[in-house]
Design a protein around this motif. Sequence first.
Motif, PDB file in Angstrom:
ATOM      1  N   THR A   1       0.523  -0.912  -0.245  1.00  0.00           N
ATOM      2  CA  THR A   1      -0.003  -0.138   0.107  1.00  0.00           C
ATOM      3  C   THR A   1       0.869   0.800   0.126  1.00  0.00           C
ATOM      4  O   THR A   1       0.817   2.186  -0.684  1.00  0.00           O
ATOM      5  N   ASP A   2       1.890   0.820   0.315  1.00  0.00           N
ATOM      6  CA  ASP A   2       2.756   2.917   0.361  1.00  0.00           C
ATOM      7  C   ASP A   2       4.213   1.859  -0.156  1.00  0.00           C
ATOM      8  O   ASP A   2       4.927   1.673   1.346  1.00  0.00           O
TER       9      ASP A   2
ATOM     10  N   SER B   1       6.598  -2.278   3.306  1.00  0.00           N
ATOM     11  CA  SER B   1       5.176  -2.361   2.144  1.00  0.00           C
ATOM     12  C   SER B   1       5.681  -3.777   1.526  1.00  0.00           C
ATOM     13  O   SER B   1       5.770  -3.062   0.241  1.00  0.00           O
TER      14      SER B   1
ATOM     15  N   ALA C   1      -2.504  -9.981   1.265  1.00  0.00           N
ATOM     16  CA  ALA C   1      -2.751  -9.354  -0.224  1.00  0.00           C
ATOM     17  C   ALA C   1      -3.865 -10.055  -1.192  1.00  0.00           C
ATOM     18  O   ALA C   1      -3.783 -10.812  -0.833  1.00  0.00           O
TER      19      ALA C   1
END
Length: 546
Positions: free
Chosen positions: A247-248, A254, A310
């Motif tokens: 996400t980042d 991440s 994920a």
Amino acid sequence: MASQRMVFGAALAAVVFALASGPAAVAFTPTSGPAAVAADPSRLPTKVPAKVSTTASTKVPTKAHTTIQADKQLDVGSAAQPVHVIWNFSDPSVNLPPPAERTLVIDARGLAGVARIAVTDPRCTAHGQVFSCANQNTSQLTNLDFTVRADPSAARGATGTMKYTASAGHGAPGTARVKVVVGVPDLVVGKVPDVTHARIGSRIDVPLRLRNTGDRATDRRIAVHWVGAGGLVFDRKFSNCGYSTGTDLAAPDSPTSVTCVFPAPVAAGATVELSSPLTAAIDAHVLTGEINYTAELLQPGARPEDRLDAELEPGTGPALTLVPASGTGDGFESGATGRVGVLADSSADLAATATAKPAAGADGWTLNLTVVNHGPAAVYATGDETDNEYVAEVDVVLPRHTVATDYEHAESEDSAYGPCFLWVSDTTTAPFEAGHRHYVCVVPFGIGAGKNVESRLSVKPDKNYGGAKGSATVRPGPARIAVHDPNSANDHVAFAFSTSTAPPGDTIADTGADRTALVAAGATGAVLLGAAALVVHRHRRRRRSH
């Protein structure tokens, strides 16, 4: 710390992902070469939740029933192969108490001439190769471990069937069958050399070799997983692979991943490689990165195990396949897991800030020491680092006539608060101890571009404190990551505590002797990573020196 990050397990909010399963049984054509090549790849990735189990029914039961979770295929050799099976009883009725006696029967008579099982659990009674295992009360575990090994006279490739039957007093029993095959395929992965001096804006190749060191060709689909960390992003260019992105990407925790499934068999002793290497982009966020990779044989009908929390998205372009390897390569790992490190020609501007406010209801202050990463790269500790090899640290010397009494630290890998240690020398620290002026507070895991990591010290003066200054200096930690810091001017800051009184909670610039608190030169307004959800407690845990 690598085990906390693993990049084969990891540590974020759970969102299940998987690849679509291939057929439960794959037909193979005999070949004369060292390895067969897939005529058609496995089906495209989807977002169907992964589950590896064998149950009595595929429909949602409306009556009491028992389910069984077990491997659908076992590869056995002369050594004892461990087997784990779980059986569960479920009753939609809330009016009936759960049955006290729950029974599992293992019928291995279908393995005659192929393999034999051995069950030593005291709950089990043997009748030849049939074992009846019973729980007498609901406190006993509904799982069982036993072993199976090939019959000495069995030919390689011989198969047999083992049957499980589970029941629980009333309701439908559960049944499951397991295919047992003589001979054990064993995949090992090739070594991939580290990548150094990767240019920003470039792409790196990530090759892979597999070797079957077992005594039988693989007859199940092969799943290969790659998990990258440190800002690496895989190109989504293969239609039979699934991809996920964190996400980042500026954050060191991440990760990104690729999972591909190959149905082609690999003969015993054969070495294969990817028909085309994976590629990963190097952007300005990458300074130190790593890619962990692993291979596994999938159970029939099963999907790959989750490697990240994920969802996988399918790639585009041609299918990736396994082909006979050429050349000698760089050797092989001892098992099915490997790692490649990545060093990029980027930099990270680490800066130190210091702020303070009066301690509530006490004579003293809370000193906030903050490491700010102005980027552009994230600073990430790769898997070679050990638990206490921190990526950066703040060397803080308190003003004369003040000492630290405690520090605040949150017990979490992704905490915004790093622990503090007692300074012993420039290369040695000791567990925190109150009553001193010189400490080292650390960034324990990593710090993303544009992110902060803060440490907090509780400080008290003696009666002779009159506004003397202290200092805080940020520097690379024992992980010895070369950050190529382009601005050394903001690495050091001086500070002083006010000796006047003011309403608790005020924090203003230290422009004179009558101010309430201190602010280090160059302080920024950056928001603490995760501060909104962080619960901080006072902590004095003793840690190993570094």
